[in-house]
Design a protein around this motif. Structure first.
Motif, PDB file in Angstrom:
ATOM      1  N   VAL A 159       0.869  -1.175   0.000  1.00 34.90           N
ATOM      2  CA  VAL A 159       0.000   0.000   0.000  1.00 34.90           C
ATOM      3  C   VAL A 159       0.910   1.231   0.000  1.00 34.90           C
ATOM      4  O   VAL A 159       1.859   1.297   0.783  1.00 34.90           O
ATOM      5  CB  VAL A 159      -0.900   0.027   1.260  1.00 34.90           C
ATOM      6  N   LYS A 198      -4.495   5.435   6.945  1.00 29.61           N
ATOM      7  CA  LYS A 198      -5.437   4.374   7.320  1.00 29.61           C
ATOM      8  C   LYS A 198      -5.130   3.723   8.662  1.00 29.61           C
ATOM      9  O   LYS A 198      -5.944   2.949   9.166  1.00 29.61           O
ATOM     10  CB  LYS A 198      -5.448   3.289   6.232  1.00 29.61           C
ATOM     11  N   GLN A 237      -0.926   6.544   1.684  1.00 28.93           N
ATOM     12  CA  GLN A 237      -2.245   5.971   1.956  1.00 28.93           C
ATOM     13  C   GLN A 237      -2.225   5.161   3.252  1.00 28.93           C
ATOM     14  O   GLN A 237      -3.171   5.210   4.043  1.00 28.93           O
ATOM     15  CB  GLN A 237      -2.676   5.082   0.787  1.00 28.93           C
ATOM     16  N   PHE A 269     -10.488   0.867   3.751  1.00 25.01           N
ATOM     17  CA  PHE A 269      -9.670   1.315   2.614  1.00 25.01           C
ATOM     18  C   PHE A 269     -10.482   1.946   1.495  1.00 25.01           C
ATOM     19  O   PHE A 269      -9.934   2.644   0.640  1.00 25.01           O
ATOM     20  CB  PHE A 269      -8.843   0.150   2.060  1.00 25.01           C
TER      21      PHE A 269
END
Length: 386
Positions: free
Chosen positions: A20, A28, A24, A55
């Motif tokens: 990922v 998260k 990002q 997500f």
């Protein structure tokens, strides 16, 4: 409440194992904490709908879930097999890379570019098309991605060259099947558009190739995950893009083939890459001096060191001509436009070879004056602007 170490492990899992993007992943972590998904084991036991909620994308959610299951399975297998005695041998650095990044980058330096136009105007090199593509691409990246180290520029340029060669081989019937890029290999990895090719890349998080005095040493640790004493993740904008590797999709496809004797399946942190060392070595030996048919062959064959020095000098002239070409346009074209034009410029000066399979790997002459003639015309200062 999760500890700072737990947070660091979670972010490392998201950015390295699940691939990922770091920005990002940073955004998260708090949502995952709220959902009590603090470890890879927690994520492996989660349902897909819960991960989709966090997500906001089913593809990323499945990517994270699959990575979590894979990591958890490996961990359980390791625990069941008992403790492993430490190896007496020192672990080798990834990709054969020296431990000191600054020294590694220095070892990859290309010959000094010859920029004397009078010398370049009369110069001709004898080569085949692939190394000329490589030279065009690695010099282009010096202007479109100046913050990337030479190791990354060589790797990305080799990716462009190899992808072009693979597609050409398929087109002329030398190779069968489809290119790995067309079959979707490397899906999930970031993409860069370089000289008409969509190159899959891998980010080299934490790789600091500059001298310590020129960069804040705390940036690398920020990218790894940092939390305050109360375990609140510090979110700071990343001011510098990480170094990149070009991913070797054909090697990835081959490694996953059912008949592969090694049974190797590359994990997200072990993707095959185009190595900078191989790209540099290819450039260093690719540009010969054309033989003069009017002169008899020398009675004594040149030594290897003399031939290597000649090829290095020729490469320096090729790089110099390309630098002068790109520098004439870089201030009037954006990076994307410069990139788009680079392929057309290569096509106009590439060596002439036989068509089809007969010309595969064929060599020809390249006049460096042809590269110089592609430069942006210099406007006469006495002429009134239009």
């Amino acid at each position: 409440m999760a500890s700072a170490q737990d947070l660091q492990s979670l972010l490392r899992f998201l950015s390295q194992d699940a691939k990922v993007p770091l920005a990002q992943a940073l955004g998260k972590v708090k949502d995952l904490q709220a959902a009590k998904l603090n470890t890879a084991s927690d994520l492996a036991g989660a349902d897909i709908d819960s991960l989709k909620t966090v997500f906001g994308d089913e593809k990323i959610a499945r990517q994270v879930l699959n990575a979590a299951k894979r990591v958890s399975k490996k961990r359980k297998a390791s625990e069941s097999s008992g403790p492993v005695p430490p190896s007496p041998k020192k672990a080798k650095p990834l990709y054969g890379q020296p431990l000191n990044p600054a020294e590694f980058e220095t070892s990859l330096a290309l010959p000094e570019a010859q920029r004397d136009e009078e010398v370049l105007r009369s110069a001709v090199v004898f080569t085949n098309r692939a190394p000329l593509v490589l030279a065009f691409a690695v010099t282009l990246l010096k202007y479109t991605m100046p913050d990337q180290p030479i190791s990354s520029r060589l790797s990305l340029a080799q990716a462009v060259t190899s992808m072009n060669s693979k597609n050409k081989a398929i087109h002329i019937g030398i190779d069968q099947g489809h290119a790995a890029e067309d079959e979707g290999w490397g899906e999930g990895q970031p993409i860069l558009r370089i000289m008409t090719r969509d190159v899959r890349v891998m980010k080299r998080w934490g790789y600091d190739w500059e001298e310590p005095s020129t960069q804040d040493t705390l940036k690398a640790s920020t990218q790894e995950t940092l939390a305050s004493s109360e375990a609140t993740l510090v979110e700071e904008p990343i001011s510098k893009e990480p170094a990149l590797w070009g991913v070797d999709l054909e090697a990835l496809k081959k490694a996953a083939a059912p008949n592969n004797a090694t049974g190797h399946k590359a994990s997200s942190s072990q993707l095959p890459i185009f190595t900078a060392q191989s790209a540099r070595a290819y450039l260093m030996k690719a540009f010969e001096t054309p033989k003069d048919p009017s002169k008899a062959a020398p009675a004594k064959k040149q030594s290897g060191s003399v031939m290597a020095a000649e090829k290095e000098r020729n490469l320096g002239m090729v790089l110099g001509a390309l630098e002068l070409l790109y520098e004439s346009w870089v201030h009037v074209l954006g990076k994307e436009d410069l990139d788009k034009r680079a392929w057309g410029w290569y096509v106009r000066v590439r060596p002439e070879v036989a068509t089809g399979a007969a010309g595969w790997g064929g060599k020809g002459n390249v006049k460096l004056s042809d590269i110089l003639d592609l430069r942006r015309p210099i406007q006469d200062p006495k002429r009134e602007p239009e």
